[in-house]
Write a protein that holds these residues in place. Sequence first.
Motif, PDB file in Angstrom:
ATOM      1  N   GLU A 168       0.838  -1.198   0.000  1.00 23.17           N
ATOM      2  CA  GLU A 168       0.000   0.000   0.000  1.00 23.17           C
ATOM      3  C   GLU A 168       0.876   1.253   0.000  1.00 23.17           C
ATOM      4  O   GLU A 168       1.943   1.273   0.620  1.00 23.17           O
ATOM      5  CB  GLU A 168      -0.902   0.003   1.235  1.00 23.17           C
ATOM      6  N   ILE A 169       0.414   2.269  -0.700  1.00 22.23           N
ATOM      7  CA  ILE A 169       1.155   3.526  -0.734  1.00 22.23           C
ATOM      8  C   ILE A 169       0.752   4.363   0.479  1.00 22.23           C
ATOM      9  O   ILE A 169      -0.432   4.627   0.690  1.00 22.23           O
ATOM     10  CB  ILE A 169       0.888   4.288  -2.046  1.00 22.23           C
ATOM     11  N   VAL A 170       1.728   4.736   1.270  1.00 22.44           N
ATOM     12  CA  VAL A 170       1.481   5.449   2.522  1.00 22.44           C
ATOM     13  C   VAL A 170       2.447   6.626   2.630  1.00 22.44           C
ATOM     14  O   VAL A 170       3.418   6.734   1.888  1.00 22.44           O
ATOM     15  CB  VAL A 170       1.654   4.508   3.733  1.00 22.44           C
ATOM     16  N   GLY A 171       2.181   7.498   3.600  1.00 23.74           N
ATOM     17  CA  GLY A 171       3.104   8.599   3.866  1.00 23.74           C
ATOM     18  C   GLY A 171       2.390   9.906   4.112  1.00 23.74           C
ATOM     19  O   GLY A 171       1.162  10.010   4.027  1.00 23.74           O
ATOM     20  N   PHE A 172       3.173  10.913   4.432  1.00 21.69           N
ATOM     21  CA  PHE A 172       2.644  12.241   4.738  1.00 21.69           C
ATOM     22  C   PHE A 172       1.835  12.799   3.567  1.00 21.69           C
ATOM     23  O   PHE A 172       0.707  13.274   3.741  1.00 21.69           O
ATOM     24  CB  PHE A 172       3.806  13.177   5.082  1.00 21.69           C
ATOM     25  N   ASP A 173       2.418  12.755   2.372  1.00 26.16           N
ATOM     26  CA  ASP A 173       1.714  13.285   1.196  1.00 26.16           C
ATOM     27  C   ASP A 173       0.397  12.565   0.965  1.00 26.16           C
ATOM     28  O   ASP A 173      -0.612  13.190   0.586  1.00 26.16           O
ATOM     29  CB  ASP A 173       2.589  13.148  -0.049  1.00 26.16           C
ATOM     30  N   ILE A 174       0.400  11.266   1.168  1.00 32.15           N
ATOM     31  CA  ILE A 174      -0.803  10.468   0.925  1.00 32.15           C
ATOM     32  C   ILE A 174      -1.904  10.865   1.908  1.00 32.15           C
ATOM     33  O   ILE A 174      -3.075  11.047   1.531  1.00 32.15           O
ATOM     34  CB  ILE A 174      -0.486   8.965   1.054  1.00 32.15           C
ATOM     35  N   ASP A 175      -1.523  11.017   3.172  1.00 33.04           N
ATOM     36  CA  ASP A 175      -2.505  11.419   4.187  1.00 33.04           C
ATOM     37  C   ASP A 175      -3.053  12.815   3.900  1.00 33.04           C
ATOM     38  O   ASP A 175      -4.247  13.078   4.107  1.00 33.04           O
ATOM     39  CB  ASP A 175      -1.869  11.383   5.577  1.00 33.04           C
ATOM     40  N   ILE A 176      -2.179  13.696   3.434  1.00 33.38           N
ATOM     41  CA  ILE A 176      -2.623  15.059   3.113  1.00 33.38           C
ATOM     42  C   ILE A 176      -3.634  15.043   1.969  1.00 33.38           C
ATOM     43  O   ILE A 176      -4.714  15.665   2.046  1.00 33.38           O
ATOM     44  CB  ILE A 176      -1.417  15.958   2.747  1.00 33.38           C
ATOM     45  N   VAL A 177      -3.333  14.321   0.899  1.00 39.54           N
ATOM     46  CA  VAL A 177      -4.249  14.303  -0.254  1.00 39.54           C
ATOM     47  C   VAL A 177      -5.566  13.632   0.115  1.00 39.54           C
ATOM     48  O   VAL A 177      -6.645  14.093  -0.299  1.00 39.54           O
ATOM     49  CB  VAL A 177      -3.592  13.609  -1.467  1.00 39.54           C
TER      50      VAL A 177
END
Length: 274
Positions: free
Chosen positions: A69-78
């Motif tokens: 799964e693609i995760v991270g700060f940017d993903i949570d923001i979008v």
Amino acid sequence: MTTIHRRFALAAAGLAAVLALAGCGKQEAAAPAAASAPPAPPAPPAARVLVVGTDAAYTPFESQNEKGEIVGFDIDIVNAVAKKAGLEVKFVNTPWEGIFNTLDQGDRDLLVSAITITPERRQTMDFSQPYFDARQLIAVRSDASVTRFEDLKTLKVGVQNGTTGDEVVGKLLGKSNASIKRFESTPLALKELEAGGVQAVVADNGVVAHYLANNAGAGFKTVSDAGFATEQYGLAVKKGNAELLARLDQGLAGIKADGSYDRIYAAHFGAASK
């Protein structure tokens, strides 16, 4: 008169009487046809899912977990921005090299990948309001004598290809200088520093700081330089897509106003946003 003629005459008389009564009476209106139900309104079209391109090799901004799964700060923001703006999104892992072409060709609706807003990029794409402030940071071995950016002129320097770090090092050493080693990701460049293949790495502070925090045994230190300008990340959309841009800006403003942005920032960087 014969019996047959008499019967015929009586039948004719009876028929004439019936016709006369029908002619004198008020004509009954035909029963109205049953009213047909109005046609059902067409079902609203399903909301189109926006395809978000991201290079999932830039921890802590975007990466893949053990489940893929693609995760991270940017993903949570979008995801938070999309929810606030009433949009539906899906993320597609997209290599950094060529990521901007996917936007121009329409294969991606927007990009989020720690993308620095620059005048050059503004010529070919549009950006949302900034959502993250960054600076370049130098990583070297703990015993290195590097104290400023200028000290890298005689060293082998690792960068992620096509990033701001690549640009600034290219300006310092010369873009085609053989002392610049370009990698597909910053973690790969930092691994090469650990192995001794390069003597320094220049990359965004968030990525370098995260790597050092999770690789305490690497024996690195970081060096900042006042000459590095503050950079801002933005969400990129195709040039002229004003409608999508407005909704993204609306969502960004919403998550900053309700505290969602600060919670996401703290979850990834351990402190409130500045």
